[in-house]
Motif scaffolding. Structure first.
Motif, PDB file in Angstrom:
ATOM      1  N   VAL A 169      15.743 131.869  37.559  1.00 32.02           N
ATOM      2  CA  VAL A 169      14.989 131.356  38.704  1.00 32.02           C
ATOM      3  C   VAL A 169      13.537 131.085  38.302  1.00 32.02           C
ATOM      4  O   VAL A 169      12.962 130.038  38.633  1.00 32.02           O
ATOM      5  CB  VAL A 169      15.036 132.345  39.894  1.00 32.02           C
ATOM      6  N   LYS A 170      12.945 132.020  37.579  1.00 32.90           N
ATOM      7  CA  LYS A 170      11.544 131.863  37.154  1.00 32.90           C
ATOM      8  C   LYS A 170      11.381 130.678  36.205  1.00 32.90           C
ATOM      9  O   LYS A 170      10.382 129.947  36.272  1.00 32.90           O
ATOM     10  CB  LYS A 170      11.056 133.154  36.497  1.00 32.90           C
ATOM     11  N   GLU A 171      12.360 130.460  35.331  1.00 32.95           N
ATOM     12  CA  GLU A 171      12.318 129.305  34.432  1.00 32.95           C
ATOM     13  C   GLU A 171      12.351 127.999  35.227  1.00 32.95           C
ATOM     14  O   GLU A 171      11.633 127.042  34.913  1.00 32.95           O
ATOM     15  CB  GLU A 171      13.510 129.348  33.466  1.00 32.95           C
ATOM     16  N   ARG A 172      13.193 127.981  36.267  1.00 34.08           N
ATOM     17  CA  ARG A 172      13.308 126.776  37.080  1.00 34.08           C
ATOM     18  C   ARG A 172      12.041 126.548  37.915  1.00 34.08           C
ATOM     19  O   ARG A 172      11.633 125.407  38.137  1.00 34.08           O
ATOM     20  CB  ARG A 172      14.529 126.873  37.994  1.00 34.08           C
ATOM     21  N   LEU A 173      11.422 127.633  38.380  1.00 41.00           N
ATOM     22  CA  LEU A 173      10.164 127.498  39.107  1.00 41.00           C
ATOM     23  C   LEU A 173       9.092 126.892  38.202  1.00 41.00           C
ATOM     24  O   LEU A 173       8.326 126.014  38.613  1.00 41.00           O
ATOM     25  CB  LEU A 173       9.701 128.851  39.636  1.00 41.00           C
ATOM     26  N   ASP A 174       9.053 127.351  36.965  1.00 38.86           N
ATOM     27  CA  ASP A 174       8.095 126.816  36.006  1.00 38.86           C
ATOM     28  C   ASP A 174       8.356 125.331  35.750  1.00 38.86           C
ATOM     29  O   ASP A 174       7.415 124.545  35.585  1.00 38.86           O
ATOM     30  CB  ASP A 174       8.178 127.611  34.699  1.00 38.86           C
ATOM     31  N   LEU A 175       9.627 124.955  35.762  1.00 39.55           N
ATOM     32  CA  LEU A 175      10.011 123.565  35.526  1.00 39.55           C
ATOM     33  C   LEU A 175       9.436 122.644  36.602  1.00 39.55           C
ATOM     34  O   LEU A 175       9.091 121.490  36.325  1.00 39.55           O
ATOM     35  CB  LEU A 175      11.538 123.452  35.491  1.00 39.55           C
ATOM     36  N   VAL A 176       9.345 123.163  37.836  1.00 38.19           N
ATOM     37  CA  VAL A 176       8.815 122.345  38.934  1.00 38.19           C
ATOM     38  C   VAL A 176       7.344 122.683  39.227  1.00 38.19           C
ATOM     39  O   VAL A 176       6.834 122.433  40.323  1.00 38.19           O
ATOM     40  CB  VAL A 176       9.671 122.484  40.215  1.00 38.19           C
ATOM     41  N   ASN A 177       6.679 123.262  38.234  1.00 39.40           N
ATOM     42  CA  ASN A 177       5.243 123.572  38.320  1.00 39.40           C
ATOM     43  C   ASN A 177       4.901 124.573  39.433  1.00 39.40           C
ATOM     44  O   ASN A 177       3.902 124.412  40.147  1.00 39.40           O
ATOM     45  CB  ASN A 177       4.417 122.291  38.517  1.00 39.40           C
ATOM     46  N   GLY A 188       3.984 122.118  52.155  1.00 38.00           N
ATOM     47  CA  GLY A 188       5.221 121.348  52.256  1.00 38.00           C
ATOM     48  C   GLY A 188       5.786 120.964  50.907  1.00 38.00           C
ATOM     49  O   GLY A 188       6.984 121.071  50.665  1.00 38.00           O
ATOM     50  N   GLY A 189       4.914 120.521  49.992  1.00 39.21           N
ATOM     51  CA  GLY A 189       5.378 120.153  48.657  1.00 39.21           C
ATOM     52  C   GLY A 189       5.936 121.334  47.890  1.00 39.21           C
ATOM     53  O   GLY A 189       6.929 121.203  47.160  1.00 39.21           O
ATOM     54  N   MET A 190       5.319 122.510  48.059  1.00 36.99           N
ATOM     55  CA  MET A 190       5.810 123.721  47.389  1.00 36.99           C
ATOM     56  C   MET A 190       7.183 124.119  47.939  1.00 36.99           C
ATOM     57  O   MET A 190       8.082 124.491  47.178  1.00 36.99           O
ATOM     58  CB  MET A 190       4.809 124.854  47.555  1.00 36.99           C
ATOM     59  N   LYS A 191       7.344 124.050  49.246  1.00 33.54           N
ATOM     60  CA  LYS A 191       8.640 124.375  49.850  1.00 33.54           C
ATOM     61  C   LYS A 191       9.725 123.447  49.322  1.00 33.54           C
ATOM     62  O   LYS A 191      10.837 123.890  49.005  1.00 33.54           O
ATOM     63  CB  LYS A 191       8.561 124.243  51.375  1.00 33.54           C
ATOM     64  N   GLN A 192       9.400 122.154  49.228  1.00 33.47           N
ATOM     65  CA  GLN A 192      10.399 121.197  48.766  1.00 33.47           C
ATOM     66  C   GLN A 192      10.816 121.493  47.335  1.00 33.47           C
ATOM     67  O   GLN A 192      11.995 121.403  46.974  1.00 33.47           O
ATOM     68  CB  GLN A 192       9.837 119.777  48.871  1.00 33.47           C
ATOM     69  N   ARG A 193       9.868 121.914  46.506  1.00 34.85           N
ATOM     70  CA  ARG A 193      10.198 122.238  45.113  1.00 34.85           C
ATOM     71  C   ARG A 193      11.019 123.531  45.020  1.00 34.85           C
ATOM     72  O   ARG A 193      11.921 123.635  44.183  1.00 34.85           O
ATOM     73  CB  ARG A 193       8.917 122.346  44.284  1.00 34.85           C
ATOM     74  N   VAL A 194      10.724 124.499  45.886  1.00 31.60           N
ATOM     75  CA  VAL A 194      11.534 125.722  45.922  1.00 31.60           C
ATOM     76  C   VAL A 194      12.972 125.389  46.328  1.00 31.60           C
ATOM     77  O   VAL A 194      13.933 125.902  45.738  1.00 31.60           O
ATOM     78  CB  VAL A 194      10.927 126.761  46.889  1.00 31.60           C
ATOM     79  N   ILE A 195      13.119 124.517  47.315  1.00 31.76           N
ATOM     80  CA  ILE A 195      14.461 124.108  47.753  1.00 31.76           C
ATOM     81  C   ILE A 195      15.201 123.402  46.621  1.00 31.76           C
ATOM     82  O   ILE A 195      16.410 123.591  46.430  1.00 31.76           O
ATOM     83  CB  ILE A 195      14.370 123.192  48.988  1.00 31.76           C
ATOM     84  N   MET A 196      14.501 122.608  45.833  1.00 30.25           N
ATOM     85  CA  MET A 196      15.135 121.949  44.691  1.00 30.25           C
ATOM     86  C   MET A 196      15.646 122.978  43.689  1.00 30.25           C
ATOM     87  O   MET A 196      16.744 122.827  43.129  1.00 30.25           O
ATOM     88  CB  MET A 196      14.149 120.996  44.003  1.00 30.25           C
ATOM     89  N   SER A 204       4.979 133.841  41.221  1.00 32.50           N
ATOM     90  CA  SER A 204       4.427 134.613  42.340  1.00 32.50           C
ATOM     91  C   SER A 204       4.929 134.117  43.693  1.00 32.50           C
ATOM     92  O   SER A 204       4.880 134.857  44.685  1.00 32.50           O
ATOM     93  CB  SER A 204       2.893 134.572  42.316  1.00 32.50           C
ATOM     94  N   VAL A 205       5.443 132.873  43.758  1.00 30.46           N
ATOM     95  CA  VAL A 205       5.953 132.367  45.042  1.00 30.46           C
ATOM     96  C   VAL A 205       7.159 133.182  45.516  1.00 30.46           C
ATOM     97  O   VAL A 205       7.470 133.197  46.702  1.00 30.46           O
ATOM     98  CB  VAL A 205       6.332 130.870  44.969  1.00 30.46           C
ATOM     99  N   LEU A 206       7.834 133.868  44.581  1.00 30.35           N
ATOM    100  CA  LEU A 206       8.996 134.674  44.959  1.00 30.35           C
ATOM    101  C   LEU A 206       8.616 135.792  45.923  1.00 30.35           C
ATOM    102  O   LEU A 206       9.452 136.233  46.729  1.00 30.35           O
ATOM    103  CB  LEU A 206       9.661 135.265  43.713  1.00 30.35           C
TER     104      LEU A 206
END
Length: 330
Positions: free
Chosen positions: A132-140, A155-163, A144-146
């Motif tokens: 999960v952390k690797e994927r979060l890094d992938l979407v910048n 809104g942009g951060m939420k959309q990247r988390v959903i991705m 810590s968002v976890l």
């Protein structure tokens, strides 16, 4: 390896309401190739999101009527809920149209992800959250968002988390339904580009990107399919659709987009006169005929799906004779 991830033949999915049946997806046929991003475009209400829903949920009042959908060998229209649940997040996954409202305001992001994973029988151990952390890094996004609540994210951060959540189990087929509509321009471009990156990194195999914005599809889609009033209008390679459209509706959509370097004083944007037809118990014929400047009596009959060129198909009685009028090549 299979050539096509998804094969859809004559799919009909209607909404049952008190007054009758709303033919939101009516006799639609197409395929999605392995490794491809297919853009799905059309005006609001044309059936784009209903098509996505027919693959993933089919909750009432949406009702599957007929047709065949083959997803990597699975006849998903014939599967019951318990069978289909095994495919979610692994074989098929969805980033929904209102993804920004999907989070629970009382759960931290880490808890939300863990709950979803456990529902799919995934062990949420250290190895899982390292992924999960690797994927979060992938979407910048920082890990810590976890430990944050959704209300703390933009809104942009939420959309990247959903991705990240929608692709955490490396699905073969991803549906991205209007994922840029609630974002600012810079976030739209980042999210759209990230979808292509996920494909290139083989985190997902293929995707359908649903939007009303052809300019976004031009950046990332390999092919584009145009829908109108629940029907298929045209499908083809992106450059062909943009530079050499064969359906009058496709031409109208393109003409409604602003062009780089062209000012309003030099050329005004062209709108589409009229409104789409009501899909309640709609009859035969080309559904664009009441708004089409090229309509003839023959358009009272439903046009067949015809091949224009390799991977390029259209449903219009007059596409051959109109030629340069639609392509813009005089």
């Amino acid at each position: 390896m299979r050539e096509n991830i998804l094969e859809v033949k004559n799919l009909k999915a209607y909404y049952d309401i008190l007054k009758g049946q709303v033919k939101a997806v009516d006799n639609v046929t197409f395929n999605l190739k392995n490794g491809e991003i297919l853009g799905l475009a059309g005006e609001s209400g044309c059936g784009k999101s209903t098509l996505a829903s027919s693959f993933i949920s089919r909750k009432k009042p949406l009702k599957y009527i007929s047709g065949d959908v083959d997803l990597v060998g699975h006849k998903i229209m014939e599967m019951d809920e318990s069978e289909f649940k095994k495919l979610r997040l692994r074989t098929i996954s969805l980033i929904p149209q209102y993804a920004l409202d999907a989070f629970s305001p009382t759960k931290k992001i880490k808890t939300y992800i863990a709950d979803l994973a456990r529902e799919q029988g995934v062990k949420t151990d250290k190895a899982f959250f390292d992924k999960v952390k690797e994927r979060l890094d992938l979407v910048n996004l920082d890990e810590s968002v976890l430990n944050r609540y959704s209300i703390e994210l933009s809104g942009g951060m939420k959309q990247r988390v959903i991705m990240v959540i929608s692709t955490i189990l490396d699905p073969e087929f991803l549906i991205a339904d209007e994922i840029t509509s609630a974002l600012d321009v810079s976030s739209q471009r980042f999210v759209a580009t990230m979808l292509a990156n996920l494909r290139d990194l083989e985190i997902i195999k293929s995707a359908i990107f649903i939007t009303h914005d052809l300019s976004i599809l031009y950046q990332i889609a390999d092919r584009i399919m145009i829908m109108y009033a629940g029907n298929f209008a045209e499908i083809g390679p992106t450059d062909e659709i943009v530079d050499n459209p064969r359906h009058p509706y496709t031409r109208s959509l393109i003409d409604s987009l602003p062009k780089v370097g062209i000012q309003y004083k030099d050329k005004k944007l062209a709108g589409i006169d009229g409104t789409p037809p009501h899909l309640l118990n709609i009859g035969e014929g080309c559904r664009f005929r009441e708004r089409c400047p090229y309509a003839i009596d023959k358009c009272e009959e439903t046009p067949p799906r015809e091949q224009v060129a390799e991977d390029h198909y259209v449903s219009c009685w007059r596409w051959k004779e109109l030629g340069s009028d639609l392509s813009g090549k005089k």
